[in-house]
Write an enzyme that holds these catalytic residues in place. Structure first.
Site, PDB file in Angstrom:
ATOM      1  N   GLU A 155       0.876  -1.177   0.000  1.00  0.00           N
ATOM      2  CA  GLU A 155       0.000   0.000   0.000  1.00  0.00           C
ATOM      3  C   GLU A 155       0.910   1.222   0.000  1.00  0.00           C
ATOM      4  O   GLU A 155       1.415   1.640   1.037  1.00  0.00           O
ATOM      5  CB  GLU A 155      -0.908   0.000   1.233  1.00  0.00           C
ATOM      6  CG  GLU A 155      -1.827  -1.193   1.322  1.00  0.00           C
ATOM      7  CD  GLU A 155      -2.889  -1.215   0.246  1.00  0.00           C
ATOM      8  OE1 GLU A 155      -3.041  -0.191  -0.470  1.00  0.00           O
ATOM      9  OE2 GLU A 155      -3.562  -2.242   0.092  1.00  0.00           O
TER      10      GLU A 155
ATOM     11  N   CYS B 130      -2.174   8.872   2.318  1.00  0.00           N
ATOM     12  CA  CYS B 130      -1.915   8.352   0.973  1.00  0.00           C
ATOM     13  C   CYS B 130      -3.080   8.639   0.048  1.00  0.00           C
ATOM     14  O   CYS B 130      -2.919   8.659  -1.178  1.00  0.00           O
ATOM     15  CB  CYS B 130      -1.604   6.859   1.021  1.00  0.00           C
ATOM     16  SG  CYS B 130      -2.863   5.873   1.845  1.00  0.00           S
TER      17      CYS B 130
END
Length: 517
Positions: free
Chosen positions: A260, A294
């Site tokens: 990720e 993110c």
């Protein structure tokens, strides 16, 4: 602060390793808060030998834990979720203290932990395989999913507890044990979570080493974990640069990864957008967590016919953002996690100017007694072109690029056709995590969600890029790494698939009709 630390069992000096018992005799790591730079506590990091002890303990715990029926594993996670409910206020406050996000976001992160525990509890009764039709008469073919082993979890500073729980709750109900390596910037939240899990395990007669912890230098803990064949799966959250390292090292030993990584997330605002909806979504996406998610909104691709109005409203909204101590209820944006993040922001501002962009608002480092420690900045809005080198990168700070598309004088029909231009700009970055479009036009929305539309792992219509629910699989494409965590069928990554065929006939037919002998 002292009350929060005491409630969570955080001492002035804390061992940084857990293998069913607390260990740690390596170098001391001093932990400071980005709120004002003061010391919160100190962690005694683990040595190389202690790392091995932790992995051995986690593997030993796995060998028993995998024999426990799935629903009983789920019951433990249910109890963990209930304990997190009891500790939500204190743990959320520690997230704010150690990482710097505002209290609402700190408690929201703990709520994510609670939600994934609820999800995983139900999942523990649904670890299903498929039955397939065999081409051979009187044969049954099916698949099973079995526990995998010790799962290594490398988490980042920006979600210091939620990412661990996303992985751990699923891994635990799947029958795995977990070895957690948290960010060295946020180790105290990791210790607090491990203490909570330890208590729940002891109360329920479970080996607490299924929730192991290893805080140490990257050269001792991180590198060893990547090369360690005793750890079949490494789930890592961080930068794209870090992901290349994790993927190459673990892949070289044919281990598995869940990556990720970075995002360069855009919102397309078409002429058919409801700007009253788009504005708060952009504001939260770009300014929330000081632009250190993110999924933070980095680019706005806005049609030229509505660009001026949107920018005017954005600048006005940015000017109203209250910046300061994240523990105060009126604060909307706290500090950056480190001074170096502020330096990165200034570099990005200089580069966007050099490439021909203009700063429309903000970007300054904030000084004065109300901004101690040098970690506070004014969020920035800049004009840019999508092909700028700096726009192609992810700057982990609150800088938002305004990029126009289309013709300001286009007719409504022509404006719909220009969505193709917006999609090309949207997809023309190396990352592919989260994306969004604001439109009331069906064709624009459906194109965005189609195979010709967004190339991201997350694509939203009339909501922002940030703030994903745990029910859907979370992750992205391209340099974002391709991993998936949390909901849907992400649990399959934490297990090993086995295909089975049972012959209950009196013959031994071969597949494909082969005759042998």
């Amino acid at each position: 602060m002292n009350n929060v630390l005491k409630a969570l069992g955080i001492e002035s000096l804390n061992p940084g390793g857990f293998a069913g018992e607390w260990i740690g005799s390596g170098p001391e790591l001093e932990v400071t808060t980005p709120i004002n730079g003061s010391v919160i506590g100190t962690v005694q990091q683990v040595t190389e030998g202690e790392y091995d002890q932790i992995v051995e303990g986690a593997h030993r715990a796995f060998l028993h834990w995998r024999t426990v029926p799935g629903p009983k594993r789920g019951d433990l996670i249910r109890k963990l979720g209930n304990r997190l409910r009891q500790k939500k206020t204190e743990l959320g406050a520690l997230v704010t203290l150690e990482m710097g996000k505002i209290l609402a976001e700190g408690e929201g992160e703990v709520q994510e932990m609670i939600d994934i525990c609820d999800f995983a509890t139900g999942l523990s009764r649904q670890l299903y395989g498929l039955t397939m039709t065999s081409e051979r008469q009187d044969h049954r073919m099916f698949e099973q999913w079995h526990p995998l082993g010790v799962v290594g979890v490398i988490s980042a500073f920006n979600f210091p507890v939620a990412v661990w729980c996303w992985n751990t709750a699923l891994a635990a109900v799947c029958g795995d044990s977990v070895l957690w390596k948290p960010s060295s910037q946020t180790p105290l939240t990791a210790i607090a979570c491990t203490k909570i899990a330890h208590e729940v395990c002891l109360e329920n007669g479970v080996d607490p080493a299924i929730f192991s912890l290893s805080i140490g230098k990257g050269s001792i803990v991180g590198d060893r974990l990547l090369h360690d064949k005793r750890i079949p799966l490494v789930s890592a959250t961080g930068s794209c640069k870090m992901g290349y390292r994790v993927g190459s090292v673990v892949g070289k030993r044919l281990g598995r990864t869940i990556l990720e990584l970075g995002g360069n997330n855009a919102i397309i605002v078409t002429p058919h957008a409801d700007l009253d909806l788009a504005l708060p979504a952009i504001l939260f996406g770009a300014v929330g967590t000081a632009g250190q998610r993110c999924t933070s909104t980095r680019r706005i691709l806005v049609h030229e016919s509505v660009r001026e109005e949107l920018v005017t409203r954005l600048v006005r909204a940015y000017a109203d953002v209250k910046i300061g101590d994240p523990r105060k209820p009126e604060t909307l944006m706290g500090p950056l996690v480190t001074k170096s993040a502020g330096t990165d922001l200034q570099k990005a501002i200089r580069q966007v100017r050099e490439e021909g962009g203009e700063i429309l608002f903000g970007g300054e480092t904030l000084d004065g007694p109300e901004y101690p420690g040098g970690h506070y900045v004014q969020p920035c809005i800049a004009t840019a072109k999508n092909e700028f080198a700096i726009v192609q990168e992810e700057t982990f700070a609150p800088i938002l690029y305004i990029i126009g598309y289309g013709n300001a004088s286009a007719s409504p029909k022509e404006a719909v056709a220009e969505i193709e231009e917006a999609m090309a700009l949207h997809n023309d970055v190396p990352q592919g995590l989260s994306s969004s479009i604001f439109t009331q036009h069906l064709r624009e929305a459906e194109l965005f969600l189609s195979h010709r539309g967004s190339d991201c792992g997350i694509a939203n219509v009339n909501i922002g890029t940030s703030g994903a629910e745990i029910g859907g699989a979370f992750g992205g494409e391209k340099e974002t790494g391709g991993g998936r965590e949390s909901g849907s069928d992400a649990w399959k990554a934490y297990m090993r698939r086995q295909t089975n065929t049972v012959n209950w006939s009196k013959e031994l037919p071969l597949a494909q009709g082969i005759k042998f002998g």
